[in-house]
Design a protein around this motif. Structure first.
Motif, PDB file in Angstrom:
ATOM      1  N   SER A 248       0.853  -1.193   0.000  1.00 33.13           N
ATOM      2  CA  SER A 248       0.000   0.000   0.000  1.00 33.13           C
ATOM      3  C   SER A 248       0.883   1.235   0.000  1.00 33.13           C
ATOM      4  O   SER A 248       1.907   1.280   0.699  1.00 33.13           O
ATOM      5  N   LYS A 250       0.981   5.805  -1.346  1.00 34.57           N
ATOM      6  CA  LYS A 250       0.368   6.999  -1.940  1.00 34.57           C
ATOM      7  C   LYS A 250       1.485   7.862  -2.513  1.00 34.57           C
ATOM      8  O   LYS A 250       2.617   7.834  -2.023  1.00 34.57           O
ATOM      9  N   GLU A 269       1.869   7.249   9.795  1.00 32.24           N
ATOM     10  CA  GLU A 269       1.259   7.119   8.459  1.00 32.24           C
ATOM     11  C   GLU A 269       2.129   6.291   7.524  1.00 32.24           C
ATOM     12  O   GLU A 269       1.630   5.692   6.564  1.00 32.24           O
ATOM     13  N   GLY A 270       3.447   6.281   7.744  1.00 35.25           N
ATOM     14  CA  GLY A 270       4.330   5.514   6.887  1.00 35.25           C
ATOM     15  C   GLY A 270       5.684   6.167   6.700  1.00 35.25           C
ATOM     16  O   GLY A 270       6.081   7.063   7.464  1.00 35.25           O
ATOM     17  N   GLU A 283       3.055   2.696   2.918  1.00 31.25           N
ATOM     18  CA  GLU A 283       2.133   2.484   4.038  1.00 31.25           C
ATOM     19  C   GLU A 283       2.203   1.068   4.613  1.00 31.25           C
ATOM     20  O   GLU A 283       2.179   0.876   5.819  1.00 31.25           O
ATOM     21  N   GLU A 284       2.236   0.074   3.717  1.00 26.03           N
ATOM     22  CA  GLU A 284       2.355  -1.323   4.148  1.00 26.03           C
ATOM     23  C   GLU A 284       3.418  -2.007   3.318  1.00 26.03           C
ATOM     24  O   GLU A 284       3.416  -1.886   2.081  1.00 26.03           O
ATOM     25  N   SER A 294       2.972  -2.656   8.838  1.00 24.95           N
ATOM     26  CA  SER A 294       2.929  -1.236   8.464  1.00 24.95           C
ATOM     27  C   SER A 294       4.351  -0.756   8.189  1.00 24.95           C
ATOM     28  O   SER A 294       5.324  -1.269   8.764  1.00 24.95           O
ATOM     29  N   TYR A 296       5.560   1.935   9.116  1.00 24.81           N
ATOM     30  CA  TYR A 296       6.064   2.545  10.356  1.00 24.81           C
ATOM     31  C   TYR A 296       6.738   1.482  11.235  1.00 24.81           C
ATOM     32  O   TYR A 296       7.836   1.704  11.761  1.00 24.81           O
TER      33      TYR A 296
END
Length: 312
Positions: A248, A250, A269-270, A283-284, A294, A296
């Motif tokens: 995932s 963005k 959030e990442g 993100e993932e 995640s 993070y």
């Protein structure tokens, strides 16, 4: 209205709505599908979704290794199909099969031909940033998606679409297109139209390496790869000699140039990483041999911080 005696050629799950339509709307004689293939960790042979569906409905199932096999040709000739409908079968039909049904062999292709002829039109349309695609019902010849067009239906590609969501929408549209084409054909109101010579493009079979990316690529291109090539082969890069999958992400604009691969920010959030154009928020992720987590958590586990480079 007359019901045709039909044979259906297809293999994956997304063709089942069309198969169900033919089962209820025409006289479906049976299905032709790819032979059982090894699946899972045990590599046990598993039937195609079309085979499973057909057997559950008491239909004849043919799984030829070669379409020119004399026994296979004899078997389907004995059924005397009036029409053959092909949807994501996986092989080009030879002349010996094309000549069997008097109403012809119809192919459902998920693009607006002559754009994206070939095996993977949905994925390449997303990867190339197309705003529109559609369904083409065509009368088959011996070429690869080169036959005359019977009917087309267009569909907008949204910014959120992935290959899975677009495939689902196109599958539903295929039923609508086939229903309309059959109705017009039976009334004598549908004529095959040769494909234009202009605008031809190709959508080759997806390979594992198509999902590979580096941060030297623009963020939007990386994101299109993620949307186009998930679930297989997925989006991945290399990290310390291992494969790092991105499940995932963005894209983000950047107001100033930063070295590609540089970590700009780490937050719940990442991981925000600079690319050659813009930035991408991971993100993932999933490191080779590990579970999906995640980004993070990954950053904490790898002791990453802003200013570090992921371009390894």
């Amino acid at each position: 209205m007359k019901r045709y005696k039909c044979l259906f050629f297809g293999t994956p799950e997304f063709v089942l709505p069309v198969l169900e339509f033919l089962y209820t709307g025409e006289d479906l004689l049976g299905v032709v599908t790819q032979p059982d293939k090894p699946k899972g960790r045990g590599l046990e042979k598993a039937p195609s979704p079309v085979k499973k569906w057909a057997l559950s409905h008491g239909l004849k199932v043919f799984e030829p290794v070669k379409l020119k096999d004399p026994e296979f040709l004899k078997a389907i000739q004995s059924l005397s199909p009036e029409l053959i409908v092909v949807f994501a079968y996986g092989k080009i039909l030879p002349r010996e099969v094309l000549e069997i049904p008097p109403e012809g062999c119809w192919n459902i292709h998920l693009s607006l031909l002559p754009k994206y002829r070939g095996a993977s039109p949905v994925q390449w349309a997303i990867f190339n940033g197309e705003k529109e695609t559609g369904v083409t019902i065509m009368l088959m010849d011996e070429g690869m998606d080169t036959g005359p067009i019977l009917l087309q239906k267009s569909l907008e590609i949204s910014a959120e679409d992935t290959s899975l969501t677009l495939l689902k929408n196109l599958s539903a549209l295929s039923v609508i297109a086939l229903r309309e084409a059959l109705s017009l054909w039976k009334k004598g109101d549908l004529k095959p139209t040769p494909q234009p010579d202009e605008g031809i493009s190709y959508a080759p079979l997806i390979k594992k390496e198509d999902g590979f990316f580096t941060f030297e690529e623009p963020a939007e291109r990386i994101l299109r790869k993620l949307k186009a090539f998930s679930p297989w082969p997925g989006l991945y890069t290399h990290y310390h000699g291992k494969i790092l999958k991105v499940h995932s992400a963005k894209s983000y604009p950047l107001t100033e140039d930063k070295p590609s691969g540089k970590i700009l920010k780490i937050s719940p959030e990442g991981i925000l990483v600079a690319t050659s154009q813009g930035a991408i928020l991971l993100e993932e992720v999933q490191l080779e041999g590990k579970k999906r987590i995640s980004a993070y958590e990954f950053a904490l586990g790898q002791r990453l911080k802003a200013g570090d480079s992921l371009a390894l």
